[in-house]
Design an enzyme around this catalytic site. Structure first.
Site, mmCIF file in Angstrom:
data_model
loop_
_atom_site.group_PDB
_atom_site.id
_atom_site.type_symbol
_atom_site.label_atom_id
_atom_site.label_comp_id
_atom_site.label_asym_id
_atom_site.label_seq_id
_atom_site.Cartn_x
_atom_site.Cartn_y
_atom_site.Cartn_z
ATOM 1 N N LYS A 12 0.862 -1.189 0.000
ATOM 2 C CA LYS A 12 0.000 0.000 0.000
ATOM 3 C C LYS A 12 0.897 1.237 0.000
ATOM 4 O O LYS A 12 1.725 1.406 0.904
ATOM 5 C CB LYS A 12 -0.892 0.007 1.243
ATOM 6 C CG LYS A 12 -2.086 0.943 1.130
ATOM 7 C CD LYS A 12 -3.096 0.406 0.131
ATOM 8 C CE LYS A 12 -4.461 1.044 0.284
ATOM 9 N NZ LYS A 12 -5.431 0.498 -0.682
ATOM 10 N N ASP A 58 -5.363 -3.073 1.655
ATOM 11 C CA ASP A 58 -6.252 -2.333 2.546
ATOM 12 C C ASP A 58 -5.939 -2.651 4.005
ATOM 13 O O ASP A 58 -5.971 -1.772 4.875
ATOM 14 C CB ASP A 58 -7.708 -2.681 2.215
ATOM 15 C CG ASP A 58 -8.701 -1.779 2.920
ATOM 16 O OD1 ASP A 58 -8.793 -0.607 2.530
ATOM 17 O OD2 ASP A 58 -9.346 -2.263 3.874
ATOM 18 N N GLN A 218 31.281 17.908 -6.064
ATOM 19 C CA GLN A 218 31.735 16.551 -5.773
ATOM 20 C C GLN A 218 32.536 16.510 -4.469
ATOM 21 O O GLN A 218 32.317 15.646 -3.611
ATOM 22 C CB GLN A 218 32.592 16.014 -6.930
ATOM 23 C CG GLN A 218 31.810 15.694 -8.190
ATOM 24 C CD GLN A 218 31.731 16.861 -9.146
ATOM 25 O OE1 GLN A 218 31.767 18.028 -8.734
ATOM 26 N NE2 GLN A 218 31.605 16.565 -10.431
ATOM 27 N N ASN A 244 22.971 20.421 -8.976
ATOM 28 C CA ASN A 244 23.668 21.700 -8.884
ATOM 29 C C ASN A 244 22.719 22.796 -9.345
ATOM 30 O O ASN A 244 22.410 22.905 -10.530
ATOM 31 C CB ASN A 244 24.926 21.668 -9.761
ATOM 32 C CG ASN A 244 25.933 22.719 -9.344
ATOM 33 O OD1 ASN A 244 25.554 23.753 -8.811
ATOM 34 N ND2 ASN A 244 27.204 22.457 -9.586
ATOM 35 N N HIS A 246 22.251 25.945 -10.512
ATOM 36 C CA HIS A 246 23.159 26.928 -11.085
ATOM 37 C C HIS A 246 22.630 28.353 -10.914
ATOM 38 O O HIS A 246 21.440 28.627 -11.094
ATOM 39 C CB HIS A 246 23.365 26.643 -12.571
ATOM 40 C CG HIS A 246 23.925 25.282 -12.845
ATOM 41 N ND1 HIS A 246 25.211 24.929 -12.511
ATOM 42 C CD2 HIS A 246 23.378 24.191 -13.422
ATOM 43 C CE1 HIS A 246 25.435 23.680 -12.876
ATOM 44 N NE2 HIS A 246 24.337 23.202 -13.423
#
Length: 297
Positions: A12, A58, A218, A244, A246
């Site tokens: 679910k 359910d 990095q 990133n 920018h």
């Protein structure tokens, strides 16, 4: 053509569970989005339509609501662990269970400078996450967060990169660094102060992002991962996905204006997506706990 059922699970998805603790004048609120998935030998349901081993989705939803009432929600990790172990330990055909929980943060409304006892306002876009995988061989808890948007206006550069005939990017010795961080970390055990540990990991991530000079996104991810493993011994592995975000200098020269790094255009796409996994030396393998690993937001 010969075909076979290679793998299966069912559950679910996205049961919204809001638990309000009302046993004191100051109410407490936990707002969760719970997804469950059960594993076992349910091939007959797929191949023959035989539902005799299938616990309805359910019922899985109802269990989440009942457990919120009976056991409370001390943390998303603890709640997910209770549910996952219940399905594996108490439901005969189930051999494995995965429970994913997102928690949405709320802050108390201030009235005359004082926190109100039973009124909250939704807090930003950041979402806390937890994934618990349970089986006969044990339980693995993975905590995390997503949509943690951070920005530093200096202390970041990007230079010395490889270029070819299609390269147009200019080197930057002082740039805006921004990302909407997705992070997941794996715990060494299950009997932990999950709220306290989550807060410590989040604090380390933010302070490292702010304090460490970045030569690239990095490097920043590595610095954050290493700092978490150094500061939080309960964590054995952390994974990142960092788009990133920018920020490019706006060209104000047509208006006779200089722009010494003060006005930027925030580009939402395309974006660089930087990913990393940092593991404590000697940490055991996580098995299938990373089935739903971090990825692009």
């Amino acid at each position: 053509m010969t075909a076979r059922l290679h793998a299966h699970q069912y559950g679910k998805a996205e049961t919204r569970v809001v638990r309000i603790l009302r046993d004191a004048p100051r109410h407490e609120l936990r707002d969760l989005n719970v997804s469950t998935a059960l594993r076992g030998d349910f091939a007959a349901a797929y191949l023959d339509g035989d539902q005799s081993a299938v616990l309805p989705t359910d019922t899985q939803r109802n269990t989440a609501f009942a457990y919120a009432k009976e056991h409370g929600v001390s943390s998303p990790e603890a709640f997910a662990t209770l549910l996952a172990r219940h399905f594996v330990d108490d439901v005969g055909p189930v051999t494995g269970a995965r429970v994913d929980v997102e928690e949405y943060a709320w802050n108390r409304v201030l009235v005359d400078g004082v926190e109100h006892d039973h009124t909250w306002v939704r807090s930003g876009q950041e979402v806390r996450t937890a994934s618990v995988t349970a089986g006969a061989d044990g339980t693995t808890v993975v905590a995390g967060l997503r949509d943690l948007t951070v920005l530093k206006s200096t202390g970041s550069e990007f230079r010395g990169f490889l270029t070819d005939g299609y390269t147009t990017l200019a080197e930057a010795s002082d740039r805006v660094l921004a990302t909407s961080l997705v992070a997941q970390w794996r715990y060494a055990g299950t009997d932990l102060d999950f709220d306290g540990t989550y807060a410590r990991v989040r604090e380390v991530l933010l302070t490292t992002f702010a304090a460490e000079h970045s030569l690239a996104l990095q490097q920043t991810l590595w610095q954050m991962g290493e700092a978490v493993l150094d500061a939080v011994p309960e964590v054995v592995e952390i994974r990142f996905a960092a788009p990133n975000k920018h920020h490019f200098l706006a060209d104000l020269s047509p208006f006779g204006l200089e722009n010494p790094g003060e006005v930027f255009f925030a580009a939402d796409r395309p974006y660089g997506l930087i990913e990393a996994v940092v593991v404590r030396d000697g940490a055991p393998d996580a098995g299938d706990a990373w089935t739903r690993s971090v990825g692009a937001p």
